[in-house]
Motif scaffolding. Structure first.
Motif, PDB file in Angstrom:
ATOM      1  N   PRO A  93      -9.194  15.670  21.564  1.00  0.00           N
ATOM      2  CA  PRO A  93      -8.092  15.755  20.602  1.00  0.00           C
ATOM      3  C   PRO A  93      -7.341  17.081  20.614  1.00  0.00           C
ATOM      4  O   PRO A  93      -6.267  17.186  20.019  1.00  0.00           O
ATOM      5  N   GLY A  94      -7.875  18.092  21.295  1.00  0.00           N
ATOM      6  CA  GLY A  94      -7.191  19.373  21.358  1.00  0.00           C
ATOM      7  C   GLY A  94      -6.291  19.517  22.565  1.00  0.00           C
ATOM      8  O   GLY A  94      -5.540  20.489  22.673  1.00  0.00           O
ATOM      9  N   ALA A  95      -6.350  18.552  23.496  1.00  0.00           N
ATOM     10  CA  ALA A  95      -5.526  18.616  24.700  1.00  0.00           C
ATOM     11  C   ALA A  95      -4.106  18.166  24.398  1.00  0.00           C
ATOM     12  O   ALA A  95      -3.846  17.503  23.393  1.00  0.00           O
TER      13      ALA A  95
ATOM     14  N   ASP B  31     -20.595  16.356  20.674  1.00  0.00           N
ATOM     15  CA  ASP B  31     -21.533  17.412  21.044  1.00  0.00           C
ATOM     16  C   ASP B  31     -20.798  18.593  21.670  1.00  0.00           C
ATOM     17  O   ASP B  31     -21.178  19.762  21.481  1.00  0.00           O
ATOM     18  N   LEU B  32     -19.742  18.301  22.429  1.00  0.00           N
ATOM     19  CA  LEU B  32     -18.948  19.368  23.026  1.00  0.00           C
ATOM     20  C   LEU B  32     -18.006  19.982  22.005  1.00  0.00           C
ATOM     21  O   LEU B  32     -17.749  21.194  22.033  1.00  0.00           O
ATOM     22  N   TRP B  33     -17.488  19.169  21.090  1.00  0.00           N
ATOM     23  CA  TRP B  33     -16.621  19.707  20.033  1.00  0.00           C
ATOM     24  C   TRP B  33     -17.366  20.783  19.249  1.00  0.00           C
ATOM     25  O   TRP B  33     -16.759  21.759  18.800  1.00  0.00           O
ATOM     26  N   ALA B  34     -18.669  20.583  19.066  1.00  0.00           N
ATOM     27  CA  ALA B  34     -19.462  21.541  18.292  1.00  0.00           C
ATOM     28  C   ALA B  34     -19.484  22.925  18.941  1.00  0.00           C
ATOM     29  O   ALA B  34     -19.737  23.924  18.264  1.00  0.00           O
ATOM     30  N   PHE B  35     -19.209  22.973  20.236  1.00  0.00           N
ATOM     31  CA  PHE B  35     -19.137  24.253  20.942  1.00  0.00           C
ATOM     32  C   PHE B  35     -17.699  24.751  21.041  1.00  0.00           C
ATOM     33  O   PHE B  35     -17.415  25.703  21.776  1.00  0.00           O
ATOM     34  N   GLY B  36     -16.790  24.126  20.312  1.00  0.00           N
ATOM     35  CA  GLY B  36     -15.385  24.514  20.369  1.00  0.00           C
ATOM     36  C   GLY B  36     -14.649  23.937  21.555  1.00  0.00           C
ATOM     37  O   GLY B  36     -13.539  24.377  21.880  1.00  0.00           O
ATOM     38  N   LEU B  37     -15.228  22.939  22.215  1.00  0.00           N
ATOM     39  CA  LEU B  37     -14.621  22.328  23.399  1.00  0.00           C
ATOM     40  C   LEU B  37     -13.974  21.002  23.007  1.00  0.00           C
ATOM     41  O   LEU B  37     -14.602  19.942  23.052  1.00  0.00           O
ATOM     42  N   ASP B  38     -12.708  21.066  22.605  1.00  0.00           N
ATOM     43  CA  ASP B  38     -11.995  19.852  22.215  1.00  0.00           C
ATOM     44  C   ASP B  38     -10.812  19.554  23.130  1.00  0.00           C
ATOM     45  O   ASP B  38     -10.010  18.675  22.858  1.00  0.00           O
ATOM     46  N   GLY B  39     -10.707  20.316  24.240  1.00  0.00           N
ATOM     47  CA  GLY B  39      -9.613  20.106  25.178  1.00  0.00           C
ATOM     48  C   GLY B  39      -8.474  21.087  25.024  1.00  0.00           C
ATOM     49  O   GLY B  39      -7.477  20.991  25.746  1.00  0.00           O
TER      50      GLY B  39
END
Length: 601
Positions: A246-248, A170-178
């Motif tokens: 996965p983006g962190a 749900d957060l990834w959908a807002f571009g929040l992947d870390g």
């Protein structure tokens, strides 16, 4: 004063052993006293010496942290160096090998003959001496599915059940992947060859720490740390998304040696490494959150405050610290330290149905009787990255169970929340996780699920909504400050909003000349922006006896002071910024320490 100090040492050494032991009893831990009773005077004992007079810990802002953290590190180092000087000299005079400094908590580790422990405990500034005891590493839980697998190409949008359960997508959908966040792990290490982990390692300097000096680059012999890290930053290399953030990027300290053991001192070293990984306080390379999937399980049901000070320093520096709750359930009062400490944030384990796992440690906390754990997350039958066996299986996967694997969901989730709300404090994010947790078990917080099961989407909504974050004039700057960002001092006027940190670096050319240039106007600054340059002969006092050098409006001003101090003197400067919201304590003295000063206008 030095003469008196030497006399005191001489008296301490000449006292009879029985008298010394009696006088130093309150400073020596019970376990160390028991060991001393059976030890010969020349037996070598590894101890940790804790000293007093630690600097006060005010919370640092997460915005513009570089200068604040550099100042904090310098202050901690200076205080510890001063406190340790007498004991260092005492040890050197007796031919003892130099101790290991834990400047972050004002302590040191050293090996001394048993006969010197009592007189050492009597030295000025020493408050506690304890055994630097050995600790066994985390174990694979019985019942965990064991086996390494390799998987073909991942299906698009395939996500493991546990990642979906905490609502990370749900957060990834807002571009929040870390992205932009750094997650650290204190564990058995990390297999740096895994396809899910290799691209996410931050690299050197400051990306890897092995206090045992066994491996110069990321390595993991048992797989525990690799499995944990997979649940934090793993992607789809194993066939489906396994990580929450996965983006962190990650850094890691290998707190356990290849034999699976460590000591209290090695863990202190690792905690200290976290606040300044590359050893240069001028670079802000500390992580945003650190995962600790370990605990002092031999002391289950007890309160051990050994690492309370370490965690307090990290939290005050804006670093979130997450612990696994322990696998000592289902008996009540089975909490494990450091998760049950006042500064701990312990995570229990639930299964795919949201039911608390039988093994998950229960509360109340042995430290203060509060609810334990703080929160629960998936921890049964989870698929994650595994050892590659030297790169032979670069997409290896396995299944794991335990609270060790619940904690990474929270650590990864905090990385997402910090990405969404860069100004949020550790306390605010932890409060959001508790307040938004899904009800589980008995109504309200209980001693099995804590405040409930983690819901990252709910935590994001909690942080970003409510009266504290209203934006009446729709200028993108809500009121409230904190997690909401810069405080809009007049939410009816889009031209008036606070902007923290509008001054970058203040450049001190030498002891007698000051020149500074504010950064370029990023646009939309509050009306009435002005800068005041203040000079003082005392770096600790910018309130009385100061000289107003210059006060200018706008962001293109240049302040100069070419005056010469009195013979042997030095000038100290503060630049303070103000706008339509008033004047804020923004700036730095010539020693780099933030100062508060009266407005000079």
């Amino acid at each position: 004063m030095l003469k008196g100090f030497r006399t005191a040492l001489a008296v301490a050494v000449l006292l009879a052993p029985e008298s010394i032991a009696a006088d130093s009893k309150d400073r020596i831990s019970p376990s160390l006293r028991a060991l001393l009773r059976s030890a010969r005077s020349d037996d070598s004992i590894a101890v940790i010496v804790h000293m007093g007079d630690r600097p006060p810990l005010e919370a640092l802002p997460r915005v513009d942290r570089a200068r604040s953290r550099a100042s904090r590190v310098r202050s901690l180092r200076a205080s510890a160096e001063s406190a340790a000087r007498p004991i260092r000299g005492w040890l050197a005079a007796r031919g003892i090998e130099p101790p290991v400094d834990f400047w972050m908590i004002n302590a040191l580790a050293v090996r001394v003959p048993a006969g010197l422990v009592s007189p050492m405990a009597l030295l000025p500034g020493v408050v506690r001496v304890e055994i630097d005891r050995k600790i066994t590493g985390p174990l694979r839980r019985a019942g965990t599915r064991i086996g390494t697998t390799t998987v073909g190409p991942a299906e698009e949008d395939a996500v493991e059940w546990n990642v979906a359960a905490v609502r990370a997508p749900d957060l990834w959908a807002f571009g929040l992947d870390g992205e932009g966040m750094v997650v650290a792990s204190l564990d058995t290490g990390v297999d740096g060859r895994h396809l899910d982990l290799a691209p996410r390692w931050r690299g050197e300097p400051g990306g890897w720490f092995d206090p045992h000096e066994e491996h110069a680059t990321p390595h993991d012999r048992t797989g525990h740390g690799t499995q944990v890290m997979g649940l934090i930053v793993g992607g789809q290399a194993t066939g489906a998304a396994i990580g929450v953030a996965p983006g962190a990027v990650w850094i890691a300290a290998k707190i356990y040696d290849d034999a699976g053991t460590t000591t209290l001192g090695r863990i202190h070293e690792a905690f200290q490494w976290l606040i300044d990984p590359d050893g240069n306080p001028e670079t802000d390379d500390a992580p945003d959150v650190v995962n600790n999937s370990w605990g002092l399980r031999d002391d289950a049901g007890e309160c051990v405050n050994e690492f309370e000070a370490d965690v307090a320093v990290l939290r005050a520096a804006g670093i979130a610290v997450v612990f696994s709750a322990g696998n000592e359930g289902p008996l009540p009062a089975s909490s494990v330290s450091p998760a049950n400490n006042l500064t701990g944030f312990g995570v229990g384990a639930v299964d795919i149905g949201g039911t608390i796992a039988p093994f998950s440690s229960r509360g109340p906390s042995a430290c203060d009787g509060s609810v334990f754990p703080e929160i629960a997350a998936p921890g049964v039958d989870l698929r994650t990255a595994d050892l590659t066996l030297g790169g032979l299986f670069p997409d290896a996967a396995t299944w794991v169970t335990g609270t060790s694997f619940s904690a990474p969901h929270v650590a990864g989730g905090i990385a997402l929340l910090f990405q969404a709300f860069p100004a949020a404090t550790v306390d605010q994010v932890e409060s959001a996780l508790r307040a938004s947790a899904l009800e589980a078990g008995d109504p309200g917080p209980d001693q099995a699920y804590g405040h409930g099961a983690i819901d990252l989407a709910g935590a994001r909504q909690w942080l970003g909504s409510g009266a504290a974050c209203t934006d009446l004039d729709a200028d993108g700057h809500p009121t409230g400050g904190g997690v909401c960002g810069a405080d809009d001092c007049d939410d009816d006027d889009p031209a008036l909003w606070g902007l923290p940190g509008e001054i970058g670096a203040v450049q001190f050319q030498d002891a007698t000349f000051l020149a500074w240039q504010p950064p370029a106007d990023p646009g939309g600054l509050s009306s009435g922006l002005h800068y005041s340059t203040i000079r003082s002969s005392n770096p600790a006092d910018f309130e009385s006896g100061v000289v107003c050098i210059e006060s200018r409006d706008g962001s293109d001003s240049l302040a100069e002071d070419s005056s010469t101090p009195e013979s042997g003197g030095i000038h100290f400067y503060l630049v303070r910024a103000g706008n339509g919201c008033g004047t804020g304590p923004v700036g730095a003295g010539s020693d780099g320490v933030p100062r508060v000063a009266a407005e000079c206008r």
